[in-house]
Design a protein around this motif. Structure first.
Motif: not given
Length: 178
Positions: A9-11, A23-24, A64-70, A121-128
């Motif tokens: 669990i990260d920021d 909730a957490t 989560r797909w790491p580096g891509r999206y939640f 995921e923050p900073g991934n324009a393709v995912a956005e």
């Protein structure tokens, strides 16, 4: 399989979850009952309450797909009489734990479909871009009722889908390439 239970669990994950519920999120062990069925979390949880007491805890399974999206999927688990949370629904890909985000307001209502919620995921324009098109597609399709139920789509909405789908699929392929 692209999305899975997050490892930590990260920021970024906390920021995504905060969009859905205050909730957490917490990791919950998956311990399916003998009669439990994949994808029937609401009835599996209700049956466990009938057998052993406790209550249904409503909320979201977080993937989560790491580096891509939640992705948040409407979900229910069992809260035992002593307060322990357990997911009593077998997972399609055999996960032995999930990340659960409690949301008492997300009570299951068979008349109200709750679509999955995506967040890049923050900073991934393709995912956005992918998430934006996925949301647009969902808005069109969800207007016709629960996915998987055959509804006649209007020609105008089909044209909107036809315009979105090729780009959406190309973005997904780009995400797969990393």
């Amino acid at each position: 399989m692209t999305t899975d239970t997050p490892k930590t669990i990260d920021d970024a994950l906390l920021a995504f979850c905060a969009r859905i519920s205050p909730a957490t999120p917490e990791f919950v062990e998956v311990v399916p009952g003998d009669e439990a069925r994949v994808a029937y979390c609401f009835s599996n949880s209700a049956e466990q309450v009938a057998r052993a007491g406790g209550e249904i805890a409503y909320g979201w399974a977080i993937w989560r797909w790491p580096g891509r999206y939640f992705e948040a999927e409407h979900h229910a688990i069992w809260r035992s009489p002593d307060g322990t949370l357990r997911d009593v629904t077998p997972m399609l890909y055999g996960q032995t734990r999930i990340l659960f985000l409690s949301d008492p307001g997300a009570v299951f209502d068979p008349e109200r479909y709750r679509p999955n919620i995506l967040g890049a995921e923050p900073g991934n324009a393709v995912a956005e871009d992918y998430v934006a098109l996925a949301d647009a597609r969902s808005a069109i399709l969800n207007a016709y009722g629960e996915p998987g139920v055959d509804h006649a789509i209007t020609p105008a909405d089909q044209a909107r889908l036809d315009a979105i789908t090729p780009r959406w699929m190309a973005l997904y392929a780009e995400l797969e390439r990393g």
